[in-house]
Design an enzyme around this catalytic site. Structure first.
Site, PDB file in Angstrom:
ATOM      1  N   ASP A  34       0.838  -1.206   0.000  1.00 41.18           N
ATOM      2  CA  ASP A  34       0.000   0.000   0.000  1.00 41.18           C
ATOM      3  C   ASP A  34       0.872   1.254   0.000  1.00 41.18           C
ATOM      4  OD1 ASP A  34      -2.159  -1.675   0.197  1.00 41.18           O
ATOM      5  OD2 ASP A  34      -2.359  -1.450   2.369  1.00 41.18           O
TER       6      ASP A  34
HETATM    7  N1  URA Z   1      -1.044  -5.550   4.522  1.00 42.53           N
HETATM    8  C1  URA Z   1      -1.564  -4.320   4.396  1.00 42.53           C
HETATM    9  O1  URA Z   1      -2.589  -3.997   4.984  1.00 42.53           O
HETATM   10  N2  URA Z   1      -0.932  -3.449   3.561  1.00 42.53           N
HETATM   11  C2  URA Z   1       0.202  -3.744   2.913  1.00 42.53           C
HETATM   12  O2  URA Z   1       0.756  -2.919   2.198  1.00 42.53           O
HETATM   13  C3  URA Z   1       0.741  -5.038   3.065  1.00 42.53           C
HETATM   14  C4  URA Z   1       0.089  -5.925   3.872  1.00 42.53           C
END
Ligand code: URA
Length: 311
Positions: A122
């Site tokens: 993310d």
């Molecule tokens: N879990 C999440 O919530 N975000 C990420 O970027 C990776 C794993």
């Protein structure tokens, strides 16, 4: 002369035998895109085989077949390569962001060959992102069935105890999505926050945030520490390091190498990196610790108050 990717005794055996492979797989292996992207390019009429525009990806190709994408031949296949990248917070894991935000590709070194990411992080997640030039390898490492452990250090707002975290061990269903076994440890409390280490093996969208939200926690910092045997260690924020060929081959092992259709042959003039921060532990084993370059070294963005990034 450059060597071609003809399998030799040093190459991983071919998964589909007879030298014939699905066309989308061949395009992905050339490092152009993922297999799924290749299928949609075919549906869009962008791919031709031996002079005929394809309409369906249900086609196998043999060595010597002429594949063109947008009228151009596939690039000659390089050996399978993998890099560790310390993704900075605030970068988007995509090749193009319609909102114009900085992407991970915007900040990669220019001399890097065409690469793709192994899965996504993310925008506000930082830490280890694997990059490869081989679509087959990206696909295999992303598969939930491959089951490599992804470990995260997490800071979250709220309260939780170890007993609640232990309940995640056998998996949990949230809003109709089943998350497999989660290994979560409460490392410490810090004001209104908790620091946790969380390990998962699937790679679902926003999985850490969703699972912790289910326990009433709101994630406000998320750092990926490792992906399978590959460790973030003290790799500085925004920097990249290649996994040496020998290490990559050993860590993938025969099964994943075959599934990925990996090719480890050195090309002429090829230079294999010798430095590595890979800890050569097998999956599931506790990795050896490597001393940081200088005592107490942290990534440039780490705050004084956080626990060290080392696993
Ligand atoms: N879990 C999440 O919530 N975000 C990420 O970027 C990776 C794993």
């Amino acid at each position: 002369m450059k060597k071609t990717s003809t399998p030799s005794t040093k190459s991983a055996p071919k998964a589909e035998g007879e030298g014939a492979d699905r066309i989308a797989k061949v395009i992905a292996r050339a490092g152009l895109c993922s297999r799924r992207d290749a299928e949609s390019w075919i549906a869009d009429g962008r791919v031709s085989l031996n002079g005929k525009t394809l309409e369906s990806p249900a086609v196998t190709v043999k060595p010597g077949d002429k594949i063109l994408v947008d009228g151009k031949p596939l690039p000659e296949r390089d050996r399978t390569r993998l890099w560790l990248f310390h993704k900075p917070k605030g970068t988007v894991t995509t090749t193009y962001d319609p909102e114009g935000r900085q992407t991970v590709f915007d900040i990669l070194p220019e001399e890097l060959p065409r690469v793709m990411t192994v899965g996504r992080l993310d925008i506000n997640t930082e830490g280890l992102l694997l990059l490869t030039n081989d679509g087959g390898l990206a696909r295999v490492l992303e598969l939930p069935a491959t089951g490599w452990l992804r470990r995260y250090r997490v800071r979250a707002h709220g309260e939780v105890d170890q007993a609640a975290l232990d309940k995640l061990k056998d998996g949990v269903a949230i809003d109709g999505i089943l998350y497999g076994g989660v290994e979560a440890t409460l490392d410490r409390k810090q004001g209104d926050n908790v620091w946790l280490t969380v390990g998962l093996r699937e790679g679902k969208n926003r999985e850490v945030k969703n699972i912790l939200a289910y326990l009433g926690l709101s994630v406000n910092r998320l750092i990926r520490l490792s992906f399978g045997p590959f460790q973030l260690g003290d790799l500085a924020d925004g920097t990249i390091e290649e996994v040496p060929r020998r290490v990559l081959r050993a860590q993938l092992g025969d099964r994943l190498s075959i599934e990925a259709g990996a090719d480890f042959d050195l090309r002429e003039g090829d230079r294999d990196p010798v430095q590595t921060r890979i800890v050569e532990a097998r999956e599931g084993e506790e990795p050896q610790r490597r001393k940081p370059a200088r005592a107490g070294a942290r990534t440039s963005r780490a705050s004084e108050a956080e626990p060290p990034l080392r696993a």
